[in-house]
Design an enzyme around this catalytic site. Structure first.
Site, PDB file in Angstrom:
ATOM      1  N   LYS A 109      -2.651   6.029  -4.518  1.00 53.09           N
ATOM      2  CA  LYS A 109      -3.776   6.939  -4.247  1.00 53.09           C
ATOM      3  C   LYS A 109      -3.514   8.299  -4.864  1.00 53.09           C
ATOM      4  O   LYS A 109      -2.367   8.745  -4.911  1.00 53.09           O
ATOM      5  CB  LYS A 109      -3.950   7.121  -2.725  1.00 53.09           C
ATOM      6  CG  LYS A 109      -3.836   5.822  -1.925  1.00 53.09           C
ATOM      7  CD  LYS A 109      -3.999   6.009  -0.431  1.00 53.09           C
ATOM      8  CE  LYS A 109      -3.704   4.725   0.323  1.00 53.09           C
ATOM      9  NZ  LYS A 109      -2.317   4.559   0.748  1.00 53.09           N
ATOM     10  N   TYR A 159       3.340   9.597  -0.347  1.00 56.17           N
ATOM     11  CA  TYR A 159       4.447   8.961   0.383  1.00 56.17           C
ATOM     12  C   TYR A 159       5.792   9.158  -0.331  1.00 56.17           C
ATOM     13  O   TYR A 159       6.840   8.860   0.216  1.00 56.17           O
ATOM     14  CB  TYR A 159       4.198   7.461   0.609  1.00 56.17           C
ATOM     15  CG  TYR A 159       2.861   7.111   1.247  1.00 56.17           C
ATOM     16  CD1 TYR A 159       2.066   8.093   1.849  1.00 56.17           C
ATOM     17  CD2 TYR A 159       2.379   5.803   1.249  1.00 56.17           C
ATOM     18  CE1 TYR A 159       0.830   7.766   2.422  1.00 56.17           C
ATOM     19  CE2 TYR A 159       1.165   5.480   1.820  1.00 56.17           C
ATOM     20  CZ  TYR A 159       0.394   6.472   2.396  1.00 56.17           C
ATOM     21  OH  TYR A 159      -0.826   6.147   2.954  1.00 56.17           O
ATOM     22  N   HIS A 169      -7.644   9.613  -2.125  1.00 61.45           N
ATOM     23  CA  HIS A 169      -7.006   9.531  -0.801  1.00 61.45           C
ATOM     24  C   HIS A 169      -7.877  10.141   0.311  1.00 61.45           C
ATOM     25  O   HIS A 169      -7.965   9.589   1.406  1.00 61.45           O
ATOM     26  CB  HIS A 169      -5.633  10.233  -0.868  1.00 61.45           C
ATOM     27  CG  HIS A 169      -4.642   9.752   0.132  1.00 61.45           C
ATOM     28  ND1 HIS A 169      -3.296   9.682  -0.129  1.00 61.45           N
ATOM     29  CD2 HIS A 169      -4.785   9.315   1.399  1.00 61.45           C
ATOM     30  CE1 HIS A 169      -2.670   9.221   0.944  1.00 61.45           C
ATOM     31  NE2 HIS A 169      -3.545   8.998   1.883  1.00 61.45           N
ATOM     32  N   ASP A 222       0.840  -1.203   0.000  1.00 62.11           N
ATOM     33  CA  ASP A 222       0.000   0.000   0.000  1.00 62.11           C
ATOM     34  C   ASP A 222       0.872   1.249   0.000  1.00 62.11           C
ATOM     35  O   ASP A 222       1.550   1.548   0.979  1.00 62.11           O
ATOM     36  CB  ASP A 222      -0.890   0.028   1.256  1.00 62.11           C
ATOM     37  CG  ASP A 222      -1.809   1.247   1.250  1.00 62.11           C
ATOM     38  OD1 ASP A 222      -2.883   1.165   0.629  1.00 62.11           O
ATOM     39  OD2 ASP A 222      -1.431   2.288   1.823  1.00 62.11           O
TER      40      ASP A 222
HETATM   41  P1  NAD Z   1       0.714   1.367  11.806  1.00 66.13           P
HETATM   42  O1  NAD Z   1      -0.472   1.358  12.673  1.00 66.13           O
HETATM   43  O2  NAD Z   1       0.888   0.321  10.776  1.00 66.13           O
HETATM   44  O3  NAD Z   1       1.970   1.398  12.791  1.00 66.13           O
HETATM   45  C1  NAD Z   1       3.247   1.442  12.308  1.00 66.13           C
HETATM   46  C2  NAD Z   1       4.203   1.584  13.496  1.00 66.13           C
HETATM   47  O4  NAD Z   1       4.162   0.411  14.301  1.00 66.13           O
HETATM   48  C3  NAD Z   1       5.633   1.756  13.011  1.00 66.13           C
HETATM   49  O5  NAD Z   1       6.257   2.737  13.795  1.00 66.13           O
HETATM   50  C4  NAD Z   1       6.286   0.411  13.267  1.00 66.13           C
HETATM   51  O6  NAD Z   1       7.622   0.547  13.614  1.00 66.13           O
HETATM   52  C5  NAD Z   1       5.465  -0.152  14.418  1.00 66.13           C
HETATM   53  N1  NAD Z   1       5.350  -1.626  14.290  1.00 66.13           N
HETATM   54  C6  NAD Z   1       4.979  -2.311  13.189  1.00 66.13           C
HETATM   55  N2  NAD Z   1       4.937  -3.630  13.451  1.00 66.13           N
HETATM   56  C7  NAD Z   1       5.293  -3.773  14.741  1.00 66.13           C
HETATM   57  C8  NAD Z   1       5.447  -4.901  15.583  1.00 66.13           C
HETATM   58  N3  NAD Z   1       5.191  -6.128  15.151  1.00 66.13           N
HETATM   59  N4  NAD Z   1       5.833  -4.694  16.878  1.00 66.13           N
HETATM   60  C9  NAD Z   1       6.064  -3.439  17.332  1.00 66.13           C
HETATM   61  N5  NAD Z   1       5.942  -2.328  16.579  1.00 66.13           N
HETATM   62  C10 NAD Z   1       5.562  -2.493  15.292  1.00 66.13           C
HETATM   63  O7  NAD Z   1       0.817   2.860  11.162  1.00 66.13           O
HETATM   64  P2  NAD Z   1       0.737   3.540   9.749  1.00 66.13           P
HETATM   65  O8  NAD Z   1       1.997   3.417   9.013  1.00 66.13           O
HETATM   66  O9  NAD Z   1       0.193   4.890  10.021  1.00 66.13           O
HETATM   67  O10 NAD Z   1      -0.430   2.754   8.951  1.00 66.13           O
HETATM   68  C11 NAD Z   1      -0.168   1.651   8.109  1.00 66.13           C
HETATM   69  C12 NAD Z   1      -0.300   2.024   6.650  1.00 66.13           C
HETATM   70  O11 NAD Z   1      -1.594   2.541   6.363  1.00 66.13           O
HETATM   71  C13 NAD Z   1       0.627   3.163   6.177  1.00 66.13           C
HETATM   72  O12 NAD Z   1       1.972   2.766   6.068  1.00 66.13           O
HETATM   73  C14 NAD Z   1      -0.037   3.546   4.894  1.00 66.13           C
HETATM   74  O13 NAD Z   1       0.289   2.623   3.874  1.00 66.13           O
HETATM   75  C15 NAD Z   1      -1.525   3.445   5.271  1.00 66.13           C
HETATM   76  N6  NAD Z   1      -2.110   4.744   5.687  1.00 66.13           N
HETATM   77  C16 NAD Z   1      -3.102   5.276   4.912  1.00 66.13           C
HETATM   78  C17 NAD Z   1      -3.686   6.482   5.272  1.00 66.13           C
HETATM   79  C18 NAD Z   1      -4.788   7.056   4.433  1.00 66.13           C
HETATM   80  O14 NAD Z   1      -5.153   8.229   4.634  1.00 66.13           O
HETATM   81  N7  NAD Z   1      -5.341   6.314   3.518  1.00 66.13           N
HETATM   82  C19 NAD Z   1      -3.254   7.176   6.427  1.00 66.13           C
HETATM   83  C20 NAD Z   1      -2.249   6.610   7.198  1.00 66.13           C
HETATM   84  C21 NAD Z   1      -1.699   5.383   6.836  1.00 66.13           C
END
Ligand code: NAD
Length: 270
Positions: free
Chosen positions: A74, A49, A107, A44
């Site tokens: 997006k 990004y 988005h 994704d």
């Molecule tokens: P997330 O909830 O996936 O959290 C990521 C964080 O958790 C990172 O800091 C990582 O180091 C930590 N982490 C990951 N796996 C772990 C584990 N097993 N143990 C401990 N820590 C761990 O946060 P995110 O990146 O905001 O969301 C995921 C994805 O969603 C984004 O990368 C993006 O692709 C998407 N996204 C989309 C939108 C949108 O508006 N459509 C907005 C935000 C994010």
């Protein structure tokens, strides 16, 4: 890896790798290739990004054929509107350089523009340049405004979703409309780790807190896209298909809901 079937019959892997804040170049290329070589089939990204070039390279450099990988990108808010969206799609396609895009999303529901953006997505879909189209951060009122005027309905809605922001009624609405619910920030950007109930469930099932929450997603039929660039965590986050949460525990996680966001509120942001 489990799939869900979108309204148009396309298979979408229920688990993907999120790459927001993953740096363009070696970092994103390596994370994407590593994830694909270790069982993931879904990435994704987004124009915002600024790492589509590396995502594409990571897909091409992996040992998995393009046809087995599902790539989402997006259209960013500044690029919305009919012509701008078409141009933004062309640019994303050039950046990714992987023949086609599996899922293209609006988005955010930018006021006064998202209907025109949607018309562009319908054209891209009709022309066969993208396998599925959808929206992101659309609340029920945005969908109620959009749906009556569409020729092709959104197949996916990607939204903030984690134990403190469950959005049950929006989940039910999307389900009733045949729109697949997809969770962003499923790990609450790292905020889930101190929640006592999740610690208890982690001990009960012998799984990490991240695995408990991601399992809760997929057991609810929600597509989930946790972000990590750490090989051990990328693997850990994928090991969620060998256990099952019981109904009471599923419900207990739902009840953690506080309506609390870690990201922007779509009604304020756009
Ligand atoms: P997330 O909830 O996936 O959290 C990521 C964080 O958790 C990172 O800091 C990582 O180091 C930590 N982490 C990951 N796996 C772990 C584990 N097993 N143990 C401990 N820590 C761990 O946060 P995110 O990146 O905001 O969301 C995921 C994805 O969603 C984004 O990368 C993006 O692709 C998407 N996204 C989309 C939108 C949108 O508006 N459509 C907005 C935000 C994010």
């Amino acid at each position: 890896m489990m799939n869900v079937t979108l309204a148009n019959g396309i298979q979408m892997p229920v688990l993907g790798l999120g790459v927001w804040k993953t740096t363009e170049g070696a970092e994103v290329e390596e994370a994407v290739s590593f994830a694909l070589n270790n069982g993931y089939r879904h990435i994704d990204t987004a124009t915002l990004y600024k790492n589509e070039v590396g995502v594409g390279a990571g897909v091409r450099n992996s040992s998995i054929p393009r046809s087995e990988v599902f790539v989402t990108t997006k259209v960013w808010n500044d690029d919305q509107g009919y012509d701008h969206t078409l141009r933004a799609f062309d640019q994303s396609q050039r950046n990714l350089d992987i023949d086609y895009i599996d899922l293209y999303l609006v988005h955010w529901p930018v006021k006064g523009k998202y209907k025109e953006s949607w018309r562009a997505l319908e054209r891209l879909y009709t022309e066969g340049r993208v396998k599925a189209i959808g929206v992101s951060n659309f609340l029920q009122h945005h969908l109620e405004d959009l749906l009556p005027s569409v020729e092709i309905r959104p197949m996916v809605n990607q939204l903030e979703h984690h134990p403190y922001l469950v959005q049950s009624s929006l989940q039910q609405y999307c389900k009733a409309q045949g729109i697949q619910f997809e969770a962003w920030s499923p790990l609450m950007q790292g905020g889930i780790f101190g929640i006592p109930l999740l610690e208890t469930l982690s001990a009960k099932y012998g799984k990490s807190i991240a695995q408990i929450v991601l399992r809760w997603n997929v057991q609810n039929g929600i597509v989930t896209i946790p972000k990590s660039v750490t090989p051990e965590r990328i693997i850990e986050n994928s090991q969620i298909f060998d256990f099952e949460l019981d109904a009471a525990d599923m419900q207990a996680i739902d009840q953690l809901d506080k309506g609390q966001r870690v990201g922007p509120d779509p009604d304020v942001f756009c």
